[in-house]
Design an enzyme around this catalytic site. Structure first.
Site, mmCIF file in Angstrom:
data_model
loop_
_atom_site.group_PDB
_atom_site.id
_atom_site.type_symbol
_atom_site.label_atom_id
_atom_site.label_comp_id
_atom_site.label_asym_id
_atom_site.label_seq_id
_atom_site.Cartn_x
_atom_site.Cartn_y
_atom_site.Cartn_z
ATOM 1 C CD GLU A 89 -2.928 -0.995 2.482
ATOM 2 O OE1 GLU A 89 -2.967 -0.135 3.234
ATOM 3 O OE2 GLU A 89 -4.113 -1.799 2.384
ATOM 4 N NE ARG A 141 -2.338 3.949 5.015
ATOM 5 C CZ ARG A 141 -2.771 2.848 5.866
ATOM 6 N NH1 ARG A 141 -3.190 1.813 5.463
ATOM 7 N NH2 ARG A 141 -3.047 3.409 6.998
ATOM 8 C CD GLU A 203 -12.093 -1.612 13.080
ATOM 9 O OE1 GLU A 203 -11.078 -1.197 13.124
ATOM 10 O OE2 GLU A 203 -13.211 -0.621 12.640
ATOM 11 C CG ASN A 279 -14.439 2.466 13.948
ATOM 12 O OD1 ASN A 279 -13.366 2.393 13.033
ATOM 13 N ND2 ASN A 279 -14.387 1.287 14.910
ATOM 14 C CG ASP A 324 -15.330 0.516 10.009
ATOM 15 O OD1 ASP A 324 -14.639 1.440 10.834
ATOM 16 O OD2 ASP A 324 -14.808 -0.314 9.364
ATOM 17 C CB CYS A 629 -11.810 -17.968 10.595
ATOM 18 S SG CYS A 629 -11.916 -19.011 12.158
HETATM 19 CA CA CA Z 1 -12.556 1.395 11.167
#
Ligand code: CA
Length: 709
Positions: A89, A141, A203, A279, A324, A629
């Site tokens: 990325e 990145r 998350e 988020n 999100d 998973c």
């Molecule tokens: Ca997020």
């Protein structure tokens, strides 16, 4: 007279360029980037010294030796193969003929920018086990440069300074609490001798913040938290005291989120640092802030004083977000003439699908309109700056609610570009939704995402008609957007989402790699396709352009990965089933290099072992698989081609082998940790049964499809 002036200007430019080349060639300090050089970056367009080229983050280059008239002669100059096969990325930097970039697993490379010859490489030895803390692949990145050093963050939370000449480590500092599930994937920025770095993990129950470190010593100068901690303890800043009033329940026990995982921009005139925040934890407000509240500063753009890290203003795009909808997408600074006035603006096309133009001095909203299809809101209220949400968007009912866009975002981290010549922003757009339903009886997990949404209900249905209608709705496009009129000027349709970042140039060109394996150029003003070259793999990263000895090059890091092929399963095949090859691709006019010819790959055959599992086992296995998973191995056990597809895996052959990996941690160095802390032996047996069930299901549908032909 006019002609003479023109000649005089050219002569001056030539003289300045000659001085610059001499300085560069004669300098004993590579990557000698500093404030004055950054301030006059447009006087050395041959270099790309910061992530977005200049502090304006426009991903625009004034170079025009390659243009819309001669781009058809663009050919491969060189390529450099990497030793990793996960997502690539990074946007490279190119300074005085040397290219610096990161690859997956936070490795750093310095190459001769004209030839691709390796000058040095640095591997920070990120432990494979840390991959479990990364929502979205072991990506990175890019780097930043300052005073002869190269700076980058590692997946496991370190910030490292390397000597740009040798690649030797100058200093290293741990920017996180090593017991929390933080990751760094974003590129740092350096301004006024301060290295700015954020992190991800919203998350996984972390508290977001951004830090400034002394570029010379690695010493922490300041830290700004984006969400409040336990309000019974002293707040770190007045901003946190204010923010705490917008939360309810015991949010801090889940971390809070609001991570600064990508977007950073600095305005040297206003001396403001802009950060984009993500988020809250969990996505669903039910477990995060059950009595409501805006949950500051999640899903916001926040302006801070660079010198002290003090709060100056914020604009929250999604108060009390439940989808999100991170505001972590790149922010572009420009001066735009709006209603007869020149405004200093900040532009962002965040995940939520609206294109925002803010006054970057005050944070005032100038305009916001959807840049693609959205169904979660009808508009943004210009009086309050708040979205006018669709009634059903907050999935309060018992059935899943399809909201567009979903967590993938209508636009994610892939750099967008703004050309001051065309006045257009170029956005790599994703069109996809998500079936949201709050999870019942949510409990925080240590080795899985704490989404608070029902990932079993969100799984791809196997009814062929339902599946087809979902897959048909998923698309991608490259959109040229007029930020003043807030309207689309042209668009290029792509088969699916997750196409590359964008570069625009003064040659009236827009460059973009595609998820389906090409690198392409378009006329910036009209969107006419002018050039394409096969990349042999999916391209996600943002391209750059530079010169060495007066010759212009265009470079892009190729390689498939990131959250889209990891998590979305069959959806990711919409973009094209590409090979996964990680390499730097560099082009110039009449280049002479050629990519290797690839051997045909034999399609793998599904040979699932016999199973005596009951329907109940399989159902339990499905729930366990989806929770633990699916974010890496793919929705409903279909992998997007970066991480092994378990349906084909020889690890399925016996319960014992499967368990030795899932509980025994046999492959932990590759990133597959032991799940013994979360899963029982019976859980793991049921996951294996579910994957065998899915392998048989896939085999049957493949047989049916081929008999129809
Ligand atoms: Ca997020």
């Amino acid at each position: 007279m006019k002609g003479f002036l023109h000649f005089a200007t050219l002569a001056l430019v030539a003289l300045l360029l000659a001085i610059r080349e001499k300085t560069a060639a004669g300098s004993s300090t590579p990557a000698a980037v500093n404030a004055s050089r950054m301030a006059s970056a447009d006087q050395e367009p041959g270099n790309w010294m910061s992530y977005g080229r200049t502090y304006s983050e426009q991903h625009f280059s004034p170079l025009n030796l390659i243009d819309d008239q001669n781009v058809s002669r663009l050919k491969l100059a060189w390529y450099y193969d990497l030793d990793t096969h996960r997502g690539q990325e990074a946007t490279p930097l190119v300074i005085d003929g040397v290219m610096y970039f990161t690859s997956a697993w936070s490795k750093v490379f310095a190459l001769n920018a004209a030839t691709g010859k390796l000058l040095w490489a640095y591997d920070p030895q990120v432990p494979g086990e840390w991959a479990i803390n990364a929502c979205c692949d072991v990506v990175n990145r890019g780097v930043a440069a300052w005073d002869g050093n190269i700076f980058f963050g590692t997946l496991d939370g370190r910030l490292i300074a390397l000597d740009a000449a040798t690649g030797k480590k100058i200093w290293q500092t741990l920017t996180i609490d090593g017991n929390s599930r933080y990751t760094i994937t974003g590129a740092p920025r350096v301004a006024q001798g301060k290295v700015i770095i954020g992190n991800g993990g919203a998350e996984f129950g972390v508290r977001g913040y951004v830090s400034a470190y002394d570029a010379a010593t690695g010493k922490l100068i300041w830290r700004f938290y984006t969400v409040p901690a336990d309000p019974s303890k002293p707040f770190e800043s007045p901003a946190m005291a204010k923010a705490a009033k917008t939360w309810s329940g015991k949010w801090w026990t889940l971390g809070g989120g609001g991570t600064v995982w990508n977007a950073l921009a600095y305005d040297p005139d206003l001396d403001l640092l802009y950060i984009g925040t993500g988020n809250g934890t969990t996505w669903s407000e039910k477990y995060r802030s059950p009595e409501g509240g805006d949950n500051l500063f999640t899903c916001s753009i926040v302006a801070l004083k660079l010198s002290t890290g003090e709060y100056v203003w914020h604009y929250q795009q999604n108060p009390d977000d439940e989808w999100d909808f991170d505001s972590d997408e790149d922010m572009i600074l420009a001066d735009l003439k709006i209603d007869g006035r020149t405004r200093k603006v900040l532009m962002q096309a965040p995940k939520n699908g609206f294109f925002y133009v803010l006054d970057r001095a005050t944070g005032g909203l100038i305009s916001a309109k959807p840049y693609t299809f959205v169904n979660w809101a009808t508009d943004i209220d210009m009086k309050t700056g708040r979205p006018i949400e669709a009634a059903a968007a907050r999935y309060a009912g018992a059935d899943p609610q399809v909201v567009v866009p979903g967590p993938l975002g209508a636009h994610s981290w892939h750099p967008m570009s703004y050309s001051p010549l065309t006045g257009l922003a170029y956005i790599p757009v994703n069109d996809s939704g998500f079936a949201y339903k709050a999870e019942e009886n949510f409990e925080a997990r240590n080795l899985a995402g704490n989404f608070g949404v029902d990932v079993v209900a969100a799984g791809m249905p196997q009814d062929p008609k339902v599946k087809k209608s979902i897959l048909d709705s998923i698309k991608g496009k490259l959109v040229a957007w007029d930020p003043i009129q807030q309207k689309q000027v042209w668009a290029i349709d792509r088969p699916g989402p997750w196409n590359g970042g964008v570069l625009s140039t003064a040659g009236n060109l827009v460059f973009e790699g595609t998820a389906s394996g090409n690198f392409e150029a378009y006329r910036a003003s009209t969107g006419e396709k002018l050039w394409s070259a096969p990349a042999q793999t999916g391209v996600m990263a943002g391209p750059v352009t530079y010169t060495v000895n007066g010759e212009q090059y265009v470079a892009v890091l190729a390689g498939w990965g990131g959250v889209f092929p990891l998590a979305t399963g069959e959806v990711s095949f919409k973009s094209g089933r590409v090979r996964n090859i990680s390499r730097m691709l560099v082009y110039k006019l009449n280049g002479k290099a050629a990519l290797p010819v690839l051997p045909e790959i034999e399609a793998p055959v599904l040979r699932p072992p016999a199973s005596t599992a009951t329907t109940e086992d399989i159902k339990h296995g499905e729930a366990t698989y989806q929770r633990f998973c699916s974010t890496c191995h793919g929705d409903v056990a279909v992998s997007g081609g970066v991480i092994p597809d378990l349906r084909y895996s020889s690890a399925l052959s016996t319960d014992q082998l499967f368990s030795s990996i899932v509980l025994g941690g046999l492959l932990r160095k590759e990133g597959m940790v032991s799940f013994a802390r979360e899963l029982s032996a019976d859980d793991v047996k049921s996951v294996r049964s579910y994957v065998i069930f899915r392998a048989n299901q896939s085999k049957e549908s493949a047989t049916q499809a081929s008999s129809k032909k």
